[in-house]
Design an enzyme around this catalytic site. Structure first.
Site, PDB file in Angstrom:
ATOM      1  N   ILE A 157      46.678  31.548  41.540  1.00 20.24           N
ATOM      2  CA  ILE A 157      47.042  32.957  41.655  1.00 20.24           C
ATOM      3  C   ILE A 157      47.570  33.259  43.053  1.00 20.24           C
ATOM      4  O   ILE A 157      48.581  33.953  43.208  1.00 20.24           O
ATOM      5  CB  ILE A 157      45.849  33.861  41.308  1.00 20.24           C
ATOM      6  CG1 ILE A 157      45.444  33.658  39.845  1.00 20.24           C
ATOM      7  CG2 ILE A 157      46.197  35.327  41.557  1.00 20.24           C
ATOM      8  CD1 ILE A 157      44.196  34.419  39.419  1.00 20.24           C
ATOM      9  N   ASP A 176      42.436  28.974  53.047  1.00 20.68           N
ATOM     10  CA  ASP A 176      41.690  28.422  51.913  1.00 20.68           C
ATOM     11  C   ASP A 176      40.857  27.259  52.423  1.00 20.68           C
ATOM     12  O   ASP A 176      41.361  26.382  53.133  1.00 20.68           O
ATOM     13  CB  ASP A 176      42.652  27.953  50.820  1.00 20.68           C
ATOM     14  CG  ASP A 176      41.951  27.636  49.510  1.00 20.68           C
ATOM     15  OD1 ASP A 176      41.065  26.739  49.510  1.00 20.68           O
ATOM     16  OD2 ASP A 176      42.273  28.260  48.486  1.00 20.68           O
ATOM     17  N   ARG A 245      37.478  39.238  42.398  1.00 26.76           N
ATOM     18  CA  ARG A 245      36.146  39.503  41.883  1.00 26.76           C
ATOM     19  C   ARG A 245      35.484  40.596  42.712  1.00 26.76           C
ATOM     20  O   ARG A 245      35.653  40.653  43.930  1.00 26.76           O
ATOM     21  CB  ARG A 245      35.276  38.227  41.931  1.00 26.76           C
ATOM     22  CG  ARG A 245      35.585  37.234  40.828  1.00 26.76           C
ATOM     23  CD  ARG A 245      35.123  37.758  39.475  1.00 26.76           C
ATOM     24  NE  ARG A 245      35.410  36.858  38.373  1.00 26.76           N
ATOM     25  CZ  ARG A 245      36.510  36.885  37.637  1.00 26.76           C
ATOM     26  NH1 ARG A 245      37.464  37.770  37.903  1.00 26.76           N
ATOM     27  NH2 ARG A 245      36.665  36.053  36.630  1.00 26.76           N
ATOM     28  N   GLU A 273      30.099  47.154  41.749  1.00 28.11           N
ATOM     29  CA  GLU A 273      29.162  47.642  40.748  1.00 28.11           C
ATOM     30  C   GLU A 273      29.796  47.758  39.358  1.00 28.11           C
ATOM     31  O   GLU A 273      29.410  48.600  38.552  1.00 28.11           O
ATOM     32  CB  GLU A 273      28.588  48.995  41.198  1.00 28.11           C
ATOM     33  CG  GLU A 273      27.815  48.897  42.504  1.00 28.11           C
ATOM     34  CD  GLU A 273      27.362  50.260  43.011  1.00 28.11           C
ATOM     35  OE1 GLU A 273      27.078  51.136  42.185  1.00 28.11           O
ATOM     36  OE2 GLU A 273      27.294  50.432  44.241  1.00 28.11           O
ATOM     37  N   HIS A 292      40.095  46.507  36.276  1.00 24.86           N
ATOM     38  CA  HIS A 292      40.003  45.066  36.009  1.00 24.86           C
ATOM     39  C   HIS A 292      40.994  44.635  34.926  1.00 24.86           C
ATOM     40  O   HIS A 292      40.625  44.095  33.884  1.00 24.86           O
ATOM     41  CB  HIS A 292      38.578  44.674  35.611  1.00 24.86           C
ATOM     42  CG  HIS A 292      38.283  43.218  35.858  1.00 24.86           C
ATOM     43  ND1 HIS A 292      37.012  42.747  36.092  1.00 24.86           N
ATOM     44  CD2 HIS A 292      39.097  42.126  35.916  1.00 24.86           C
ATOM     45  CE1 HIS A 292      37.050  41.433  36.278  1.00 24.86           C
ATOM     46  NE2 HIS A 292      38.307  41.035  36.166  1.00 24.86           N
ATOM     47  N   ILE A 293      42.281  44.852  35.211  1.00 25.77           N
ATOM     48  CA  ILE A 293      43.333  44.560  34.226  1.00 25.77           C
ATOM     49  C   ILE A 293      44.324  43.510  34.732  1.00 25.77           C
ATOM     50  O   ILE A 293      45.433  43.412  34.218  1.00 25.77           O
ATOM     51  CB  ILE A 293      44.095  45.841  33.838  1.00 25.77           C
ATOM     52  CG1 ILE A 293      44.695  46.522  35.086  1.00 25.77           C
ATOM     53  CG2 ILE A 293      43.178  46.802  33.087  1.00 25.77           C
ATOM     54  CD1 ILE A 293      45.685  47.632  34.769  1.00 25.77           C
TER      55      ILE A 293
END
Length: 320
Positions: A157, A176, A245, A273, A292-293
């Site tokens: 991603i 990374d 996330r 949350e 969250h799409i």
């Protein structure tokens, strides 16, 4: 053999599985009833997205389960190692949604630099009575071209995000723990392409130099990737996007940084949350919000469905 797609699956995925001889069940089963449903209906394959949790209780009580599939990248809603210890295959589709997530990142970035997150709230309320004042309020937007994008997490991603950024004329830097460098191929509609080599750098350097920062890391076992100390070393007026996330950014520190002006805006697709995000985050005037799409495009869902079908068919045929 039966497949329970408890969080849904694309039509193309259903067709591919049925063509391979599977019976596909798309009934949405409540979390507390999943194990019983699997056993009662002799389900061999359980497919989930992010809603259904597959923990030790389901794994222990469903001896007929052969495969657990996650439509998407992250598998933090599945006890992966435990399932594999029990002889269950655990699969996901890491490549299918990369471009969809990358495009959402830029939807948030464009929203941020042109104040769309706020103007879309205010125009319905004041557009007919306060037009000139709103026009002045949103007149100081900036362009992404020529700015530096810092990408934290340089997997599939993160690299898709880099491709879009390079196409826009941005400078890309990345950090990374596991990737030292990567060649990013930027393809154009007419078959031409360019390759750009990007060497990753320490997080601290990225924080100091990036005009915008986007995160593409897995859920964290402990601590935040970005908290108060990290905000303090960033550029003033930085923009932050998180479509990875919830829990990788300290949202309390983020709100403080937004209020102080240290962070100009934030784009959030995931939340600490979730699925009940903090009201302070939802109501903040400098936050662009989506529920969250990141992987929720028709194209990505088609790719996810067919890729899962191919993996399932291959795994079960190899066991015969």
């Amino acid at each position: 053999m039966k497949v329970l797609a408890n969080d849904g699956i694309s039509k193309s995925g259903i067709i591919a599985l049925e063509d391979a001889g599977f019976e596909v069940i798309t009934t949405k089963v409540a979390q507390e009833q999943v194990a019983n449903y699997i056993n009662t209906n002799d389900v061999a394959v359980l497919l989930v997205r992010s809603a259904t949790k597959v923990r030790k209780d389901i794994i222990d009580t469903c001896p007929g389960l052969k495969i657990i599939g996650r439509g998407g990248v992250g598998m933090d809603n599945i006890d992966v190692e435990y399932a594999r210890e029990k002889g269950i295959h655990v699969i996901n589709t890491p490549a299918s949604s990369s471009d969809s997530v990358a495009e959402l990142v830029f939807a948030h970035l464009f929203s941020g630099v042109r104040f769309l997150y706020d103007s879309n709230r205010q125009m319905p309320l004041e557009g007919d009575s306060n037009f000139e004042a709103l026009k002045k309020a949103y007149a100081n937007g900036i362009e992404l071209r020529g700015k530096t994008l810092g990408i934290i997490g340089f997997g599939r991603i993160g690299r898709s995000v880099a491709r879009v950024a390079l196409g826009l004329g941005m400078k890309v830097i990345a950090s990374d723990k596991f990737v030292g460098e990567a060649a990013i191929r930027v393809d154009f509609y007419n078959g031409q392409f360019i390759n750009v080599d990007i060497v990753t750098e320490p997080l601290e350097d990225l924080f100091k130099h990036a005009d915008f920062i986007t995160l593409h890391v897995p859920a964290q076992d402990g601590g935040y990737v970005i908290g108060k100390p990290e905000f303090e070393i960033m550029k003033d007026g930085v923009g932050i996007v998180n479509a990875s996330r919830g829990g990788v950014i300290d949202e309390v520190a983020l709100i403080d940084a937004l209020d102080s002006g240290k962070v100009a805006f934030a784009g959030l697709d995931v939340f600490e949350e979730e699925p009940t995000p903090a009201v302070q985050v939802l109501m903040h005037p400098k936050v662009s919000l989506t529920p969250h799409i990141g992987a929720a495009t028709l194209e990505a869902q088609d790719r996810i469905g067919t890729e899962l079908a191919e993996q399932i068919s291959s795994l079960l045929k190899s066991e015969k």
